[in-house]
Design an enzyme around this catalytic site. Structure first.
Site, PDB file in Angstrom:
ATOM      1  N   GLU A  80       3.703   4.495   5.886  1.00  0.00           N
ATOM      2  CA  GLU A  80       4.066   4.408   7.313  1.00  0.00           C
ATOM      3  C   GLU A  80       4.796   3.088   7.588  1.00  0.00           C
ATOM      4  OE1 GLU A  80      -0.060   5.346   8.673  1.00  0.00           O
ATOM      5  OE2 GLU A  80       0.957   6.839   9.912  1.00  0.00           O
ATOM      6  N   GLU A 101      -4.476  11.188   3.387  1.00  0.00           N
ATOM      7  CA  GLU A 101      -5.307  11.222   4.600  1.00  0.00           C
ATOM      8  C   GLU A 101      -6.268  12.412   4.601  1.00  0.00           C
ATOM      9  OE1 GLU A 101      -2.311  10.042   4.505  1.00  0.00           O
ATOM     10  OE2 GLU A 101      -2.145   8.357   5.893  1.00  0.00           O
ATOM     11  N   LYS A 152      -7.135  -6.430  -2.702  1.00  0.00           N
ATOM     12  CA  LYS A 152      -7.463  -5.166  -2.011  1.00  0.00           C
ATOM     13  C   LYS A 152      -6.233  -4.271  -1.972  1.00  0.00           C
ATOM     14  CE  LYS A 152     -11.793  -5.954  -0.842  1.00  0.00           C
ATOM     15  NZ  LYS A 152     -12.902  -5.133  -1.362  1.00  0.00           N
TER      16      LYS A 152
HETATM   17  C1  1HE Z   1      -9.153  -0.649  -0.663  1.00  0.00           C
HETATM   18  C2  1HE Z   1      -8.137   0.269  -0.397  1.00  0.00           C
HETATM   19  C3  1HE Z   1      -7.989   0.744   0.938  1.00  0.00           C
HETATM   20  C4  1HE Z   1      -8.047  -0.216  -2.493  1.00  0.00           C
HETATM   21  N1  1HE Z   1      -8.857   0.269   1.871  1.00  0.00           N
HETATM   22  N2  1HE Z   1      -9.978  -1.071   0.295  1.00  0.00           N
HETATM   23  N3  1HE Z   1      -5.485   4.794   1.217  1.00  0.00           N
HETATM   24  C5  1HE Z   1      -5.983   5.420   0.147  1.00  0.00           C
HETATM   25  O1  1HE Z   1      -6.669   6.417   0.226  1.00  0.00           O
HETATM   26  C6  1HE Z   1      -5.701   4.754  -1.184  1.00  0.00           C
HETATM   27  C7  1HE Z   1      -6.975   4.171  -1.715  1.00  0.00           C
HETATM   28  N4  1HE Z   1      -6.733   3.312  -2.860  1.00  0.00           N
HETATM   29  C8  1HE Z   1      -6.460   3.808  -4.096  1.00  0.00           C
HETATM   30  O2  1HE Z   1      -6.275   4.983  -4.317  1.00  0.00           O
HETATM   31  C9  1HE Z   1      -6.375   2.809  -5.197  1.00  0.00           C
HETATM   32  O3  1HE Z   1      -7.074   1.633  -4.795  1.00  0.00           O
HETATM   33  C10 1HE Z   1      -4.935   2.403  -5.592  1.00  0.00           C
HETATM   34  C11 1HE Z   1      -4.281   3.583  -6.320  1.00  0.00           C
HETATM   35  C12 1HE Z   1      -4.117   1.979  -4.405  1.00  0.00           C
HETATM   36  C13 1HE Z   1      -4.998   1.198  -6.566  1.00  0.00           C
HETATM   37  O4  1HE Z   1      -5.866   1.507  -7.637  1.00  0.00           O
HETATM   38  P1  1HE Z   1      -6.410   0.275  -8.527  1.00  0.00           P
HETATM   39  O5  1HE Z   1      -7.210   0.911  -9.649  1.00  0.00           O
HETATM   40  O6  1HE Z   1      -5.325  -0.626  -8.884  1.00  0.00           O
HETATM   41  O7  1HE Z   1      -7.386  -0.556  -7.573  1.00  0.00           O
HETATM   42  P2  1HE Z   1      -8.903  -0.242  -7.097  1.00  0.00           P
HETATM   43  O8  1HE Z   1      -9.858  -0.686  -8.143  1.00  0.00           O
HETATM   44  O9  1HE Z   1      -9.037   1.150  -6.630  1.00  0.00           O
HETATM   45  O10 1HE Z   1      -9.044  -1.164  -5.811  1.00  0.00           O
HETATM   46  C14 1HE Z   1      -9.178  -2.563  -5.890  1.00  0.00           C
HETATM   47  C15 1HE Z   1      -9.967  -3.011  -4.680  1.00  0.00           C
HETATM   48  O11 1HE Z   1      -9.194  -2.698  -3.501  1.00  0.00           O
HETATM   49  C16 1HE Z   1     -11.275  -2.246  -4.527  1.00  0.00           C
HETATM   50  O12 1HE Z   1     -12.178  -3.116  -3.870  1.00  0.00           O
HETATM   51  P3  1HE Z   1     -13.308  -3.909  -4.718  1.00  0.00           P
HETATM   52  O13 1HE Z   1     -14.046  -4.697  -3.684  1.00  0.00           O
HETATM   53  O14 1HE Z   1     -14.123  -2.837  -5.388  1.00  0.00           O
HETATM   54  O15 1HE Z   1     -12.572  -4.767  -5.718  1.00  0.00           O
HETATM   55  C17 1HE Z   1     -10.918  -1.133  -3.574  1.00  0.00           C
HETATM   56  O16 1HE Z   1     -12.048  -0.637  -2.856  1.00  0.00           O
HETATM   57  C18 1HE Z   1      -9.966  -1.846  -2.642  1.00  0.00           C
HETATM   58  N5  1HE Z   1      -9.073  -0.929  -1.963  1.00  0.00           N
HETATM   59  N6  1HE Z   1      -7.469   0.520  -1.545  1.00  0.00           N
HETATM   60  C19 1HE Z   1      -9.803  -0.612   1.528  1.00  0.00           C
HETATM   61  N7  1HE Z   1      -7.025   1.594   1.299  1.00  0.00           N
HETATM   62  C20 1HE Z   1      -3.031   4.103  10.198  1.00  0.00           C
HETATM   63  S1  1HE Z   1      -3.602   5.471   9.476  1.00  0.00           S
HETATM   64  C21 1HE Z   1      -3.228   5.345   7.793  1.00  0.00           C
HETATM   65  C22 1HE Z   1      -4.167   6.197   7.010  1.00  0.00           C
HETATM   66  C23 1HE Z   1      -4.164   5.818   5.558  1.00  0.00           C
HETATM   67  O17 1HE Z   1      -3.591   4.853   5.160  1.00  0.00           O
HETATM   68  S2  1HE Z   1      -5.042   6.879   4.542  1.00  0.00           S
HETATM   69  C24 1HE Z   1      -4.777   6.295   2.945  1.00  0.00           C
HETATM   70  C25 1HE Z   1      -5.720   5.201   2.565  1.00  0.00           C
END
Ligand code: 1HE
Length: 261
Positions: A115, A135, A28
């Site tokens: 963070e 965000e 994840k």
């Molecule tokens: C997740 C998350 C997550 C991946 N929460 N499940 N963060 C974001 O907006 C970033 C969101 N993530 C991404 O943009 C990409 O996943 C990455 C660039 C980090 C990586 O990409 P990649 O192609 O290597 O992986 P993927 O295929 O997107 O993700 C693999 C799995 O991880 C997939 O789940 P699966 O069940 O389909 O295999 C994704 O759904 C899961 N996954 N990122 C949950 N963030 C205290 S406030 C803080 C506020 C924030 O942090 S906002 C930013 C959130």
């Protein structure tokens, strides 16, 4: 000695004075669930007193994808406040702890992952690291102390621009603006982290305590209070027998000199 006692989501390896702690949720992308944050806090809470420095890593291709977004879809405002409190407590304990933490950042360091990184003491970015605050794109806001901690690193104006545009910052720019202290080629972060960890661990414990616990408070105090706090810490550290023996070692030419970089 190597030992590993680890909750599943966080791996701990102890080698003498060095603890290596790994976010272990690569499938994840090391998204920070409440369980992972609790495990991380517990891991730091329970470090043995023999540990003098820690290195924090992310398993897999990315340091951390930030908040586990799947935990937000049904949450209420009150639950959101409670969730932030969990992040704040975990990061407070790490930043103002006993053990300086060096982190190696690679791949995505986004949202809550950034963070977390901003609560750590030394940040090494590998060249493939990238930093973003998506965000706004997700319809949410910082909630893991970034408004305060990232602002202290890069300033309010840069944070505003990053959040409004969702712009992705590469390792070199991160270094230039103060998100990272070092940039190294891919795969070399851990070597540098270990080298720095040895230096940090060799400091007097009381000096490291003052650096972690007094410096950030002094930065928030008005000048007159800050100077008094500094003088108090200075007096306490220099009266410690450890300081006396290190000062005498230098004067007796038994300690290393500061050499040009
Ligand atoms: C997740 C998350 C997550 C991946 N929460 N499940 N963060 C974001 O907006 C970033 C969101 N993530 C991404 O943009 C990409 O996943 C990455 C660039 C980090 C990586 O990409 P990649 O192609 O290597 O992986 P993927 O295929 O997107 O993700 C693999 C799995 O991880 C997939 O789940 P699966 O069940 O389909 O295999 C994704 O759904 C899961 N996954 N990122 C949950 N963030 C205290 S406030 C803080 C506020 C924030 O942090 S906002 C930013 C959130």
């Amino acid at each position: 000695m190597n030992s590993s006692a680890s909750p599943n989501l966080v791996e701990l390896d102890i080698d003498g004075p060095l603890a290596t702690i790994t976010l272990n949720r690569a499938h994840k992308r090391n998204a920070l669930s409440v369980q992972l944050l609790n495990d991380l806090q517990l891991t730091f809470d329970n470090l043995p007193s023999t540990v003098k420095t820690a290195i924090l890593l992310g398993a897999g291709e990315h340091f951390s994808a930030g908040l586990d977004l799947s935990e937000l879809t049904e949450s209420t405002a009150v639950e959101g406040m409670q969730a932030s409190a969990i992040w704040y407590e975990a990061f407070r304990k790490i930043q103002f702890g006993r053990v300086p933490v060096i982190t190696v950042l690679h791949g995505a360091v986004v949202g809550g992952g950034l963070e977390l990184a901003s609560a750590l003491h030394i940040r090494i970015a590998e060249e493939n690291a990238y930093f973003a605050l998506p965000e706004g794109q997700r319809g949410i806001f910082l909630g893991g102390s970034g408004s305060v901690r990232i602002t202290k690193l890069i300033g309010f104006s840069r944070l505003t621009e990053m959040m409004l545009t969702g712009r992705v910052i590469n390792a070199d720019e991160a270094h230039r603006i103060g998100l990272a202290h070092y940039v190294v080629p891919n795969g070399e972060g851990l070597n540098l982290a270990k080298e720095l960890a040895l230096k940090v661990a060799a400091n007097a414990s009381l000096s490291n305590y003052a650096i972690l616990n007094a410096l950030p408070l002094i930065a928030e105090q008005p000048m007159s209070h800050g100077l008094l706090t500094e003088a108090l810490m200075s007096a306490i550290t220099q009266s410690d027998p450890e300081a006396k023996s290190r000062l005498n070692a230098f004067l007796d030419k038994r300690a290393s000199k500061v050499a040009p970089a």
